[in-house]
Design a protein around this motif. Structure first.
Motif, PDB file in Angstrom:
ATOM      1  N   ARG A   3      32.545  73.049  36.795  1.00 50.74           N
ATOM      2  CA  ARG A   3      31.846  73.662  35.667  1.00 50.74           C
ATOM      3  C   ARG A   3      31.057  74.885  36.119  1.00 50.74           C
ATOM      4  O   ARG A   3      30.929  75.869  35.399  1.00 50.74           O
ATOM      5  CB  ARG A   3      30.916  72.626  35.024  1.00 50.74           C
ATOM      6  CG  ARG A   3      30.073  73.186  33.920  1.00 50.74           C
ATOM      7  CD  ARG A   3      29.195  72.166  33.235  1.00 50.74           C
ATOM      8  NE  ARG A   3      28.245  71.555  34.152  1.00 50.74           N
ATOM      9  CZ  ARG A   3      28.013  70.250  34.252  1.00 50.74           C
ATOM     10  NH1 ARG A   3      28.662  69.404  33.512  1.00 50.74           N
ATOM     11  NH2 ARG A   3      27.127  69.788  35.107  1.00 50.74           N
ATOM     12  N   ASN A  31      43.715  67.517  34.563  1.00 46.89           N
ATOM     13  CA  ASN A  31      43.093  67.769  33.263  1.00 46.89           C
ATOM     14  C   ASN A  31      42.700  66.476  32.555  1.00 46.89           C
ATOM     15  O   ASN A  31      41.676  66.425  31.871  1.00 46.89           O
ATOM     16  CB  ASN A  31      44.025  68.591  32.367  1.00 46.89           C
ATOM     17  CG  ASN A  31      44.070  70.042  32.779  1.00 46.89           C
ATOM     18  OD1 ASN A  31      43.198  70.527  33.499  1.00 46.89           O
ATOM     19  ND2 ASN A  31      45.104  70.747  32.337  1.00 46.89           N
ATOM     20  N   TRP A  47      39.462  65.398  34.315  1.00 52.63           N
ATOM     21  CA  TRP A  47      38.360  66.361  34.440  1.00 52.63           C
ATOM     22  C   TRP A  47      37.504  66.362  33.185  1.00 52.63           C
ATOM     23  O   TRP A  47      38.008  66.453  32.066  1.00 52.63           O
ATOM     24  CB  TRP A  47      38.911  67.758  34.695  1.00 52.63           C
ATOM     25  CG  TRP A  47      37.870  68.733  35.141  1.00 52.63           C
ATOM     26  CD1 TRP A  47      37.153  68.668  36.287  1.00 52.63           C
ATOM     27  CD2 TRP A  47      37.444  69.920  34.472  1.00 52.63           C
ATOM     28  NE1 TRP A  47      36.311  69.738  36.383  1.00 52.63           N
ATOM     29  CE2 TRP A  47      36.473  70.530  35.270  1.00 52.63           C
ATOM     30  CE3 TRP A  47      37.805  70.529  33.276  1.00 52.63           C
ATOM     31  CZ2 TRP A  47      35.838  71.708  34.929  1.00 52.63           C
ATOM     32  CZ3 TRP A  47      37.172  71.710  32.943  1.00 52.63           C
ATOM     33  CH2 TRP A  47      36.194  72.283  33.752  1.00 52.63           C
ATOM     34  N   ASP A  48      36.189  66.267  33.350  1.00 59.57           N
ATOM     35  CA  ASP A  48      35.242  66.273  32.229  1.00 59.57           C
ATOM     36  C   ASP A  48      34.227  67.387  32.467  1.00 59.57           C
ATOM     37  O   ASP A  48      33.400  67.312  33.388  1.00 59.57           O
ATOM     38  CB  ASP A  48      34.535  64.916  32.130  1.00 59.57           C
ATOM     39  CG  ASP A  48      33.548  64.862  30.966  1.00 59.57           C
ATOM     40  OD1 ASP A  48      33.499  65.821  30.161  1.00 59.57           O
ATOM     41  OD2 ASP A  48      32.829  63.854  30.866  1.00 59.57           O
ATOM     42  N   PHE A  49      34.295  68.429  31.661  1.00 59.87           N
ATOM     43  CA  PHE A  49      33.396  69.576  31.795  1.00 59.87           C
ATOM     44  C   PHE A  49      31.938  69.148  31.721  1.00 59.87           C
ATOM     45  O   PHE A  49      31.084  69.679  32.419  1.00 59.87           O
ATOM     46  CB  PHE A  49      33.709  70.605  30.696  1.00 59.87           C
ATOM     47  CG  PHE A  49      32.868  71.841  30.771  1.00 59.87           C
ATOM     48  CD1 PHE A  49      33.253  72.907  31.566  1.00 59.87           C
ATOM     49  CD2 PHE A  49      31.690  71.952  30.047  1.00 59.87           C
ATOM     50  CE1 PHE A  49      32.476  74.057  31.644  1.00 59.87           C
ATOM     51  CE2 PHE A  49      30.912  73.090  30.111  1.00 59.87           C
ATOM     52  CZ  PHE A  49      31.306  74.144  30.915  1.00 59.87           C
ATOM     53  N   PHE A  50      31.634  68.169  30.873  1.00 61.44           N
ATOM     54  CA  PHE A  50      30.252  67.762  30.636  1.00 61.44           C
ATOM     55  C   PHE A  50      29.797  66.601  31.523  1.00 61.44           C
ATOM     56  O   PHE A  50      28.726  66.041  31.303  1.00 61.44           O
ATOM     57  CB  PHE A  50      30.062  67.398  29.157  1.00 61.44           C
ATOM     58  CG  PHE A  50      30.300  68.566  28.242  1.00 61.44           C
ATOM     59  CD1 PHE A  50      29.400  69.610  28.181  1.00 61.44           C
ATOM     60  CD2 PHE A  50      31.442  68.626  27.454  1.00 61.44           C
ATOM     61  CE1 PHE A  50      29.612  70.691  27.356  1.00 61.44           C
ATOM     62  CE2 PHE A  50      31.663  69.697  26.622  1.00 61.44           C
ATOM     63  CZ  PHE A  50      30.741  70.742  26.571  1.00 61.44           C
ATOM     64  N   HIS A  51      30.572  66.269  32.533  1.00 62.07           N
ATOM     65  CA  HIS A  51      30.213  65.167  33.429  1.00 62.07           C
ATOM     66  C   HIS A  51      28.843  65.441  34.069  1.00 62.07           C
ATOM     67  O   HIS A  51      28.578  66.514  34.580  1.00 62.07           O
ATOM     68  CB  HIS A  51      31.264  64.999  34.524  1.00 62.07           C
ATOM     69  CG  HIS A  51      30.925  63.916  35.506  1.00 62.07           C
ATOM     70  ND1 HIS A  51      31.011  62.577  35.191  1.00 62.07           N
ATOM     71  CD2 HIS A  51      30.473  63.975  36.779  1.00 62.07           C
ATOM     72  CE1 HIS A  51      30.632  61.863  36.232  1.00 62.07           C
ATOM     73  NE2 HIS A  51      30.299  62.687  37.211  1.00 62.07           N
TER      74      HIS A  51
END
Length: 164
Positions: free
Chosen positions: A12, A30, A33-37
């Motif tokens: 991120r 993908n 993958w978690d952008f907001f992790h």
């Protein structure tokens, strides 16, 4: 073992640096993958709100939300002929024949003030008009820019005359 032709951001915080994967591995990356992790719900909401404007600072329309005042000017082309300033919610309306105007009275008429105006009234009126006609509030309206130039020149003229 396949050729890596699909890019994926590293993190991120590093969205312009990439891993290169084949189709099978990019799908797996993908999916995991978690952008907001690592962000709490309030941080996610704040990020989404800021994303609407590309994370650039914003403010309400107009200078800090100030509403533009409406001006009704008559005879703007012959400003020093018969000047009538009829401002909304104002009882100041002054008609002065051009032959009787001194430079100071002309400047006061441009500001919509009477000849008996004090220096503090002139200063307050000038600030009010500049705020109303500022280009940031009016979307670059040429008529307002020209009016603002007249007001600035009138104020400068009064400042010179009153300091003598």
């Amino acid at each position: 073992m396949e050729h890596g032709e699909f890019r994926a951001p590293i993190s991120r915080d590093s969205l312009n640096s990439f891993y290169w994967f084949c189709l099978e591995h990019i799908r797996a990356y993908n999916a995991a993958w978690d952008f907001f992790h690592g962000m709490n719900p309030a941080e996610v909401e704040a990020f989404n709100r800021e994303d609407v404007t590309g994370h650039r600072p914003t403010w309400p329309l107009g200078a800090l939300g100030v509403q533009r005042k409406v001006w009704n000017l008559s005879d703007i082309a012959d400003l020093f002929g018969t000047c009538v300033f009829d401002r909304e919610k104002s009882d100041r309306t002054e008609e002065i024949p051009s032959g009787q105007l001194s430079r100071e009275r002309q400047a006061l008429a441009v500001l919509g003030l009477s000849p008996s105006a004090t220096s503090s009234e002139i200063k307050c009126r000038f600030k009010e008009l500049v705020k109303d006609l500022h280009p940031d509030l009016n979307g670059g309206d040429k008529a307002d820019e020209e009016r603002l130039k007249e007001i600035i020149e009138a104020y400068r003229s009064l400042a010179r005359d009153r300091h003598r």
